[in-house]
Design a protein around this motif. Structure first.
Motif, PDB file in Angstrom:
ATOM      1  N   LYS A  68     -53.435  -0.943   2.868  1.00 37.95           N
ATOM      2  CA  LYS A  68     -53.755  -2.364   3.041  1.00 37.95           C
ATOM      3  C   LYS A  68     -54.906  -2.446   4.036  1.00 37.95           C
ATOM      4  N   ASN A  69     -56.009  -1.850   3.648  1.00 39.03           N
ATOM      5  CA  ASN A  69     -57.138  -1.647   4.551  1.00 39.03           C
ATOM      6  C   ASN A  69     -57.454  -2.904   5.343  1.00 39.03           C
ATOM      7  N   LYS A  70     -57.591  -2.727   6.641  1.00 42.51           N
ATOM      8  CA  LYS A  70     -57.853  -3.858   7.531  1.00 42.51           C
ATOM      9  C   LYS A  70     -58.504  -3.356   8.804  1.00 42.51           C
ATOM     10  N   VAL A  71     -59.081  -4.290   9.548  1.00 49.25           N
ATOM     11  CA  VAL A  71     -59.617  -4.008  10.874  1.00 49.25           C
ATOM     12  C   VAL A  71     -58.832  -4.856  11.872  1.00 49.25           C
ATOM     13  N   VAL A  72     -58.304  -4.194  12.889  1.00 47.67           N
ATOM     14  CA  VAL A  72     -57.553  -4.870  13.943  1.00 47.67           C
ATOM     15  C   VAL A  72     -58.414  -4.913  15.197  1.00 47.67           C
ATOM     16  N   CYS A  73     -58.554  -6.089  15.804  1.00 48.56           N
ATOM     17  CA  CYS A  73     -59.306  -6.262  17.042  1.00 48.56           C
ATOM     18  C   CYS A  73     -58.364  -6.770  18.122  1.00 48.56           C
ATOM     19  N   ASN A  74     -58.571  -6.271  19.340  1.00 48.19           N
ATOM     20  CA  ASN A  74     -57.666  -6.658  20.417  1.00 48.19           C
ATOM     21  C   ASN A  74     -58.298  -6.329  21.761  1.00 48.19           C
TER      22      ASN A  74
END
Length: 315
Positions: free
Chosen positions: A71-77
């Motif tokens: 479930k390809n995604k980019v997480v930013c934090n």
């Protein structure tokens, strides 16, 4: 001939991951962090961190984390005071693909980081930690890095940024400022012409099937070409020449290696010397070209054309 980066241009070539690259003087609006690399086929995830220190456990102002989990995604934090904040996720238009190269720039704005991937805007992340606290870029995970470059930064006081490389003056702006993703052909005016100790940066991508491209240092008044740097992939050659008084001179083709490959990014630094142009490609010495047009102030136009996609031009 040692590689001398342009003022405000801090490159690191072919590092192994994980690694930390210092950002001297912190971040300021107008700066950017440029990363070019390859996503391997076995990738599960990687991360780019703008960190407030050079040690594990320090605050992270911006955590950019592509995840390849079906479930390809980019997480930013942001990591602050020992804990993570609320995640921001983007799943649509995932720009990273296994087995391919990528070109990523994080541009520092007064209120946010703007992330562009492969020349296209991807995500904007609002500041949660003052940008001035950022001290390094930290890359970890399943990724192969070709280069990491801080554009618009300073160098440390009292010591070189890289072994064997003289220290530029700290916190000076990039000469002329970087131009991101300009169209091809590119034409740039060089105020007062070229001069010794000035460095020109050209970064870009050679698409598959690309045959040739050129970089010309020209005189606008006479249309003469002081340096014609012509990459000919179909001939496995890089030709250097000059066009003066209506005719081409003798070609120079000698090279120890050919760093230009279709489907890959390149980083060319051309430094002006008193008697010659000094050309570096991907941080490695490539060639020297002695001045044939010695009236350097007359050389006042930079022209780039051919089968390339430009990422950055700086001078």
């Amino acid at each position: 001939m040692a590689f001398v980066p342009a003022v405000g241009y801090q490159p690191m070539y072919n590092p192994t991951t994980p690694f930390r690259n210092p950002i001297y003087g912190g971040l300021r609006p107008g700066m950017s962090v440029w990363i070019q690399g390859t996503v391997p086929h076995h990738v599960s995830k990687f991360a780019v961190n703008l960190s407030c220190g050079q040690f594990d456990g320090c605050d992270i102002a911006f955590h950019f984390n592509p995840r390849f989990d079906g479930k390809n995604k980019v997480v930013c934090n942001t990591f602050q005071g020992g804990s993570w904040g609320s995640e921001e996720r983007r799943k649509d238009n995932f720009p990273f693909h296994k087995g391919t190269h990528f070109d990523m720039v994080i541009m520092v704005n007064p209120g946010s980081y703007q992330v562009n991937v492969n020349g296209m805007p991807f995500y904007e992340y609002r500041h949660r930690v003052p940008m001035e606290r950022v001290q390094c870029v930290h890359v970890e995970g399943d990724v192969t890095i070709q280069n990491v470059t801080v554009v618009g930064g300073g160098a440390p006081m009292g010591g070189p940024a890289y072994p064997g490389v003289p220290t530029p003056l700290p916190n000076l702006p990039v000469m002329g400022g970087p131009v991101y993703s300009p169209p091809v052909p590119y034409y740039g005016n060089i105020p007062e012409g070229v001069s010794p100790k000035r460095t020109f940066i050209v970064r870009g991508y050679i698409p598959p099937g690309g045959q040739k491209f050129h970089i010309n240092f020209k005189s606008a008044a006479t249309n003469e070409i002081a340096l014609h740097f012509n990459v000919r992939l179909n001939e496995n050659a890089v030709v250097r020449n000059s066009f003066i008084r209506g005719s081409w001179g003798n070609e120079e083709r000698a090279m120890a290696f050919n760093p230009f490959i279709p489907g890959q990014y390149f980083d060319i630094s051309i430094r002006i010397g008193n008697g010659r142009y000094k050309v570096f490609v991907n941080g490695q010495q490539f060639c020297e070209y002695f001045h044939r047009m010695t009236n350097l102030p007359m050389v006042n136009t930079l022209e780039i054309g051919g089968d390339i996609v430009l990422s950055l031009v700086q001078f």
